[in-house]
Design a protein around this motif. Structure first.
Motif, PDB file in Angstrom:
ATOM      1  N   LEU A  71       0.841  -1.201   0.000  1.00 51.65           N
ATOM      2  CA  LEU A  71       0.000   0.000   0.000  1.00 51.65           C
ATOM      3  C   LEU A  71       0.874   1.248   0.000  1.00 51.65           C
ATOM      4  O   LEU A  71       0.649   2.199  -0.756  1.00 51.65           O
ATOM      5  N   MET A  72       1.899   1.228   0.852  1.00 53.57           N
ATOM      6  CA  MET A  72       2.785   2.387   0.936  1.00 53.57           C
ATOM      7  C   MET A  72       3.602   2.534  -0.345  1.00 53.57           C
ATOM      8  O   MET A  72       3.893   3.645  -0.785  1.00 53.57           O
ATOM      9  N   PHE A  73       3.970   1.383  -0.938  1.00 50.87           N
ATOM     10  CA  PHE A  73       4.703   1.452  -2.211  1.00 50.87           C
ATOM     11  C   PHE A  73       3.856   2.182  -3.253  1.00 50.87           C
ATOM     12  O   PHE A  73       4.330   3.094  -3.938  1.00 50.87           O
ATOM     13  N   ALA A  74       2.578   1.791  -3.322  1.00 58.52           N
ATOM     14  CA  ALA A  74       1.680   2.408  -4.303  1.00 58.52           C
ATOM     15  C   ALA A  74       1.521   3.900  -4.009  1.00 58.52           C
ATOM     16  O   ALA A  74       1.568   4.740  -4.922  1.00 58.52           O
ATOM     17  N   ALA A  75       1.377   4.222  -2.731  1.00 59.66           N
ATOM     18  CA  ALA A  75       1.210   5.633  -2.353  1.00 59.66           C
ATOM     19  C   ALA A  75       2.449   6.430  -2.741  1.00 59.66           C
ATOM     20  O   ALA A  75       2.358   7.533  -3.301  1.00 59.66           O
ATOM     21  N   GLY A  76       3.628   5.846  -2.465  1.00 59.12           N
ATOM     22  CA  GLY A  76       4.881   6.531  -2.791  1.00 59.12           C
ATOM     23  C   GLY A  76       5.040   6.707  -4.292  1.00 59.12           C
ATOM     24  O   GLY A  76       5.439   7.770  -4.775  1.00 59.12           O
ATOM     25  N   TRP A  77       4.702   5.642  -5.032  1.00 53.06           N
ATOM     26  CA  TRP A  77       4.815   5.694  -6.491  1.00 53.06           C
ATOM     27  C   TRP A  77       3.940   6.825  -7.034  1.00 53.06           C
ATOM     28  O   TRP A  77       4.394   7.672  -7.812  1.00 53.06           O
ATOM     29  N   ALA A  78       2.698   6.855  -6.572  1.00 53.53           N
ATOM     30  CA  ALA A  78       1.753   7.866  -7.059  1.00 53.53           C
ATOM     31  C   ALA A  78       2.197   9.266  -6.641  1.00 53.53           C
ATOM     32  O   ALA A  78       2.141  10.216  -7.435  1.00 53.53           O
ATOM     33  N   LEU A  79       2.644   9.380  -5.407  1.00 50.94           N
ATOM     34  CA  LEU A  79       3.093  10.682  -4.899  1.00 50.94           C
ATOM     35  C   LEU A  79       4.196  11.251  -5.776  1.00 50.94           C
ATOM     36  O   LEU A  79       4.179  12.423  -6.170  1.00 50.94           O
ATOM     37  N   GLN A  80       5.162  10.375  -6.107  1.00 54.93           N
ATOM     38  CA  GLN A  80       6.280  10.829  -6.918  1.00 54.93           C
ATOM     39  C   GLN A  80       5.841  11.120  -8.341  1.00 54.93           C
ATOM     40  O   GLN A  80       6.179  12.157  -8.914  1.00 54.93           O
ATOM     41  N   TYR A  81       5.048  10.183  -8.918  1.00 53.60           N
ATOM     42  CA  TYR A  81       4.708  10.293 -10.332  1.00 53.60           C
ATOM     43  C   TYR A  81       3.818  11.503 -10.604  1.00 53.60           C
ATOM     44  O   TYR A  81       4.022  12.227 -11.569  1.00 53.60           O
ATOM     45  N   PHE A  82       2.845  11.711  -9.729  1.00 54.77           N
ATOM     46  CA  PHE A  82       1.855  12.744 -10.025  1.00 54.77           C
ATOM     47  C   PHE A  82       2.179  14.096  -9.395  1.00 54.77           C
ATOM     48  O   PHE A  82       1.745  15.122  -9.868  1.00 54.77           O
ATOM     49  N   LEU A  83       2.916  14.079  -8.277  1.00 53.91           N
ATOM     50  CA  LEU A  83       3.159  15.355  -7.601  1.00 53.91           C
ATOM     51  C   LEU A  83       4.633  15.775  -7.647  1.00 53.91           C
ATOM     52  O   LEU A  83       4.971  16.805  -8.210  1.00 53.91           O
ATOM     53  N   LEU A  84       5.484  14.934  -7.058  1.00 60.09           N
ATOM     54  CA  LEU A  84       6.856  15.399  -6.834  1.00 60.09           C
ATOM     55  C   LEU A  84       7.659  15.525  -8.125  1.00 60.09           C
ATOM     56  O   LEU A  84       8.527  16.392  -8.230  1.00 60.09           O
ATOM     57  N   ASN A  85       7.373  14.672  -9.126  1.00 54.27           N
ATOM     58  CA  ASN A  85       8.102  14.787 -10.391  1.00 54.27           C
ATOM     59  C   ASN A  85       7.938  16.164 -11.024  1.00 54.27           C
ATOM     60  O   ASN A  85       8.817  16.646 -11.724  1.00 54.27           O
ATOM     61  N   ARG A  86       6.786  16.774 -10.782  1.00 56.10           N
ATOM     62  CA  ARG A  86       6.548  18.102 -11.351  1.00 56.10           C
ATOM     63  C   ARG A  86       7.455  19.161 -10.742  1.00 56.10           C
ATOM     64  O   ARG A  86       7.622  20.241 -11.303  1.00 56.10           O
ATOM     65  N   THR A  87       7.995  18.876  -9.558  1.00 59.15           N
ATOM     66  CA  THR A  87       8.767  19.902  -8.860  1.00 59.15           C
ATOM     67  C   THR A  87      10.259  19.785  -9.115  1.00 59.15           C
ATOM     68  O   THR A  87      11.017  20.663  -8.726  1.00 59.15           O
ATOM     69  N   LEU A  88      10.688  18.669  -9.758  1.00 61.41           N
ATOM     70  CA  LEU A  88      12.130  18.469  -9.926  1.00 61.41           C
ATOM     71  C   LEU A  88      12.680  19.424 -10.971  1.00 61.41           C
ATOM     72  O   LEU A  88      12.014  19.741 -11.948  1.00 61.41           O
ATOM     73  N   GLY A  89      13.889  19.886 -10.727  1.00 64.13           N
ATOM     74  CA  GLY A  89      14.515  20.791 -11.686  1.00 64.13           C
ATOM     75  C   GLY A  89      15.724  21.427 -11.038  1.00 64.13           C
ATOM     76  O   GLY A  89      16.153  21.023  -9.960  1.00 64.13           O
ATOM     77  N   ALA A  90      16.253  22.426 -11.715  1.00 59.30           N
ATOM     78  CA  ALA A  90      17.457  23.064 -11.196  1.00 59.30           C
ATOM     79  C   ALA A  90      17.162  23.856  -9.922  1.00 59.30           C
ATOM     80  O   ALA A  90      18.011  23.975  -9.044  1.00 59.30           O
ATOM     81  N   ASP A  91      15.958  24.376  -9.830  1.00 61.15           N
ATOM     82  CA  ASP A  91      15.595  25.205  -8.688  1.00 61.15           C
ATOM     83  C   ASP A  91      15.200  24.310  -7.516  1.00 61.15           C
ATOM     84  O   ASP A  91      14.366  23.412  -7.670  1.00 61.15           O
ATOM     85  N   ILE A  92      15.808  24.526  -6.340  1.00 61.32           N
ATOM     86  CA  ILE A  92      15.495  23.650  -5.215  1.00 61.32           C
ATOM     87  C   ILE A  92      14.266  24.109  -4.452  1.00 61.32           C
ATOM     88  O   ILE A  92      13.765  23.418  -3.584  1.00 61.32           O
ATOM     89  N   LEU A  93      13.783  25.298  -4.757  1.00 60.28           N
ATOM     90  CA  LEU A  93      12.669  25.845  -3.995  1.00 60.28           C
ATOM     91  C   LEU A  93      11.375  25.028  -4.141  1.00 60.28           C
ATOM     92  O   LEU A  93      10.759  24.678  -3.136  1.00 60.28           O
ATOM     93  N   PRO A  94      10.939  24.693  -5.387  1.00 65.18           N
ATOM     94  CA  PRO A  94       9.657  23.974  -5.507  1.00 65.18           C
ATOM     95  C   PRO A  94       9.590  22.664  -4.716  1.00 65.18           C
ATOM     96  O   PRO A  94       8.635  22.476  -3.951  1.00 65.18           O
ATOM     97  N   PRO A  95      10.586  21.743  -4.844  1.00 68.15           N
ATOM     98  CA  PRO A  95      10.450  20.511  -4.057  1.00 68.15           C
ATOM     99  C   PRO A  95      10.420  20.773  -2.555  1.00 68.15           C
ATOM    100  O   PRO A  95       9.650  20.144  -1.833  1.00 68.15           O
ATOM    101  N   LEU A  96      11.237  21.718  -2.094  1.00 71.58           N
ATOM    102  CA  LEU A  96      11.248  22.013  -0.657  1.00 71.58           C
ATOM    103  C   LEU A  96       9.884  22.501  -0.201  1.00 71.58           C
ATOM    104  O   LEU A  96       9.348  22.038   0.802  1.00 71.58           O
TER     105      LEU A  96
END
Lengths: 288, 362
Positions: A71-96
């Motif tokens: 369950l947690m694996f699925a939650a983590g996968w979804a969290l990264q795929y749908f939310l956190l991936n959008r924040t990755l980039g050169a700027d550290i502000l969005p993920p933080l």
């Protein structure tokens, strides 16, 4: 002399718990340079999930943790795929900022769902059992925690250096664009990494919940210990993370032996001291 | 433009909107200073709260939005300023007003050793390091038994009641000392808020501010043309510590009761502040002003829903960061091109009077 030895051993055992808190963070940080400020709250979330499984289905906590893992694996996968991936980039502000917001959301969601009451997961008498190892007594649960931490780190290292998924992890970590040219989809790799980190988080939550009381607000403090362990150990080194956890653990038990109020402070001071001497940690692997 | 090549080239930051806004702002400030004449005590207390959050937000925005120093540990300076003020009043018997100023200086002094530690760290490490340092300061001050240790202490009533300034205000408005206290703290925060905005504005329009923006946008390029990035960042860090410490001392003169957990609360003094800046628009002076108004409205609307409030605030913050990373003000400014506090340099005059929108700021 025995008491000093006892303090060191208790410190090492406590370090095992902190290393478990930190392993998932270290993994995510190592692969995608993502700082997850909600990591501590995700551990607490997993602890509540285990608690619900234990109370609702009457499962043994260890079995409940096994159920919680996918369950947690699925939650983590979804969290990264749908939310956190959008924040990755050169700027550290969005993920933080996004993970900081997530931390607040998880904390207050749990407060709304479970109130601020202190909870504990019962492990059926295992909490109070102890073993005599020579001159010192060692609790079974702390020992189990350390063994689990070592097992998790061995497992993650095997995954990293012996499997094709691990190769994809390392390639994406080094250079996502080139890895993409080789047929790796970095977004999916990142999602899988966070999913695996959430499995480790579930293991950490099992010990968090059975060894001491927890409530929805304790996440950030765990995050700080975990981060200290990662930074002391050095970026990208999982064994370093274990060493970092043990440094914090020993500093805390020695601080507590002098004055119970100094336990946490001593851990933080040890962290600052390491930073002063070796700003890149004890065993830095990646250059960043 | 018609009068080609008659006017020489000029670099300007002033715009038509900014000239109007300066007049409106001056009127607003006059109005705000006169507020104690007609506003009730509870309104003044609300305004006090809004203004303190605005000051904290402007300071954090200066750090994160302009100097690229994302700190999650500014509560260290709120708490330290507050504790320094309490120590100076209780132990040294100083007047609270003098103690506030000294508390700001004490916070700036605290920032010297913390800067020494933190500036070895980059990016995310910096954020976590700043949080650890705030925890260390909190735990250390919780050991200070004469100031109540972990449970905290109160300001002695005589100290807050017998300030000479209060007597004067009390006579002026014909109110009791507690009411006069509210007026005084309100005026002081208003002054602090105006001074903060003014100083940030001046800094950003100066040569140093241009250097700061250059460092934020591309550190290597900025250094290659001779901007001393480290010096600029240290300067901003110390200034933000001073402002945050002053504000912390002011907040706790008004509260008159302190405890380590409240004074070093990461939610109250950092989470709220970060959301205010992000929702309003990071990297602009207008952003924190818009953000604090939204924040206050949300808080008033959702006052009865307990933790739902923070949950919704968190979600709004996440959504803003994802879909409008430059905040509400950013959306507005992009559509209209309006800047109330223009810090963007534009080339005007000359043969081609350029007023192109959307260039890089700075």
């Amino acid at each position: 002399m025995t008491s000093a030895l006892d303090t060191i051993i208790q410190g090492i055992l406590l370090g095992g718990l902190y290393a478990l808190f930190a392993a998932g963070l270290s993994l995510v940080f190592g692969i995608m340079r993502l700082v997850n400020l909600a990591h501590g709250d995700l551990i607490v979330l997993a602890a509540f999930l285990i608690l619900v499984l234990v109370t609702a289905l009457g499962l043994n906590p260890f079995v409940a943790a096994l159920v919680a893992m996918p369950l947690m694996f699925a939650a983590g996968w979804a969290l990264q795929y749908f939310l956190l991936n959008r924040t990755l980039g050169a700027d550290i502000l969005p993920p933080l900022l996004v993970t900081f917001g997530l931390s607040i959301v998880i904390q207050n969601g749990l407060l709304e769902g479970f109130t601020a009451d202190s909870r504990r997961i019962s492990a059926g008498g295992l909490e109070s059992a102890s073993l005599a190892l020579g001159p010192v007594n060692v609790g079974v649960m702390p020992l189990l925690t350390l063994v689990s931490a070592i097992a998790v780190i061995i497992g993650l290292n095997q995954l990293f250096y012996r499997t094709s998924l691990g190769r994809a992890f390392r390639a994406t970590s080094d250079d996502p664009v080139t890895a993409g040219l080789m047929g790796i989809r970095p977004k999916r790799i990142f999602a899988t990494a966070t999913g695996i980190a959430m499995v480790v988080v579930t293991i950490a939550a099992l010990y968090l919940g059975t060894r001491a009381n927890f409530d929805p607000t304790i996440g950030p403090a765990r995050l700080i210990y975990a981060f200290e362990a990662v930074i002391i150990g050095g970026l990208g080194s999982l064994w370093g993370t274990l060493a970092g956890g043990i440094v914090i653990g020993i500093a805390q038990t020695f601080g507590a032996a002098i004055n119970p109020e100094w336990q946490i402070l001593a851990g933080h001071l040890a962290f600052l001291l390491v930073l002063l001497v070796r700003p890149r940690g004890l065993f830095p692997r990646a250059v960043d | 433009m018609t009068d080609t090549s008659l006017t020489p080239w000029k670099v300007e930051t002033r715009t038509k909107a900014s000239a109007i806004s300066a007049i409106v702002a001056a009127l607003l400030v006059l109005f705000a200073f006169a507020a104690p004449l007609f506003a009730s005590r509870s309104v003044l207390q609300d305004l006090f709260f809004i203004l303190t959050m605005l000051v904290l937000a402007q300071n954090w925005n200066l750090l994160a939005g302009y100097a690229g120093l994302v700190s999650v540990g500014q509560q260290a300076f709120v708490g330290f300023g507050a504790y320094a003020m309490f120590a100076l009043v209780i132990l040294a018997g100083l007047d609270p007003l003098a103690a506030i100023v000294l508390a700001g200086i004490a916070s700036a002094l605290l920032a010297v050793p913390t800067a020494f530690f933190l500036f070895r760290l980059q990016g995310a490490y910096f954020a976590i390091g700043s949080w650890v340092i705030a925890e260390v300061v909190r735990l250390a001050l919780a050991q200070w038994k004469t100031l109540g240790g972990g449970t905290g202490t109160s300001l002695p009533r005589e100290a807050t009641r017998d300030m000479p300034a209060l007597k004067f205000i009390g006579d002026l408005f014909g109110v009791k000392s507690s009411g006069a206290g509210d007026i005084l703290t309100y005026w002081l925060t208003l002054l602090l808020a105006i001074a903060t905005i003014f100083l940030v504005y001046r800094l950003l329009r100066s040569k140093q501010g241009l250097g700061l923006a250059a460092v934020r946008d591309n550190q290597e390029a900025a250094r290659s043309v001779g901007v001393d990035a480290r010096r600029m960042k240290t300067l901003v860090y110390l200034a933000a510590a001073f402002g945050t410490g002053l504000c912390g001392a002011l907040i706790y003169v008004q509260k008159a009761r302190i405890s380590p957990d409240a004074a070093f609360s990461v939610v109250d003094w950092t989470a709220y502040v970060i959301f205010i800046v992000v929702i309003g628009g990071i990297g602009t002076i207008e952003g924190p002003i818009v953000g604090v108004i939204v924040f206050y409205l949300l808080q008033t609307l959702l006052a009865d829903y307990g933790s739902w409030y923070l949950l919704i605030l968190g979600l709004v913050g996440i959504a803003t960061m994802l879909f409008a990373p430059r905040g509400l003000w950013g959306l507005f400014a992009d559509r209209t091109g309006i800047q109330l506090f223009p810090v963007r340099r534009r080339l005007t005059g000359g043969p081609l009077s350029s007023t192109r929108k959307g260039g890089p700021h700075g």
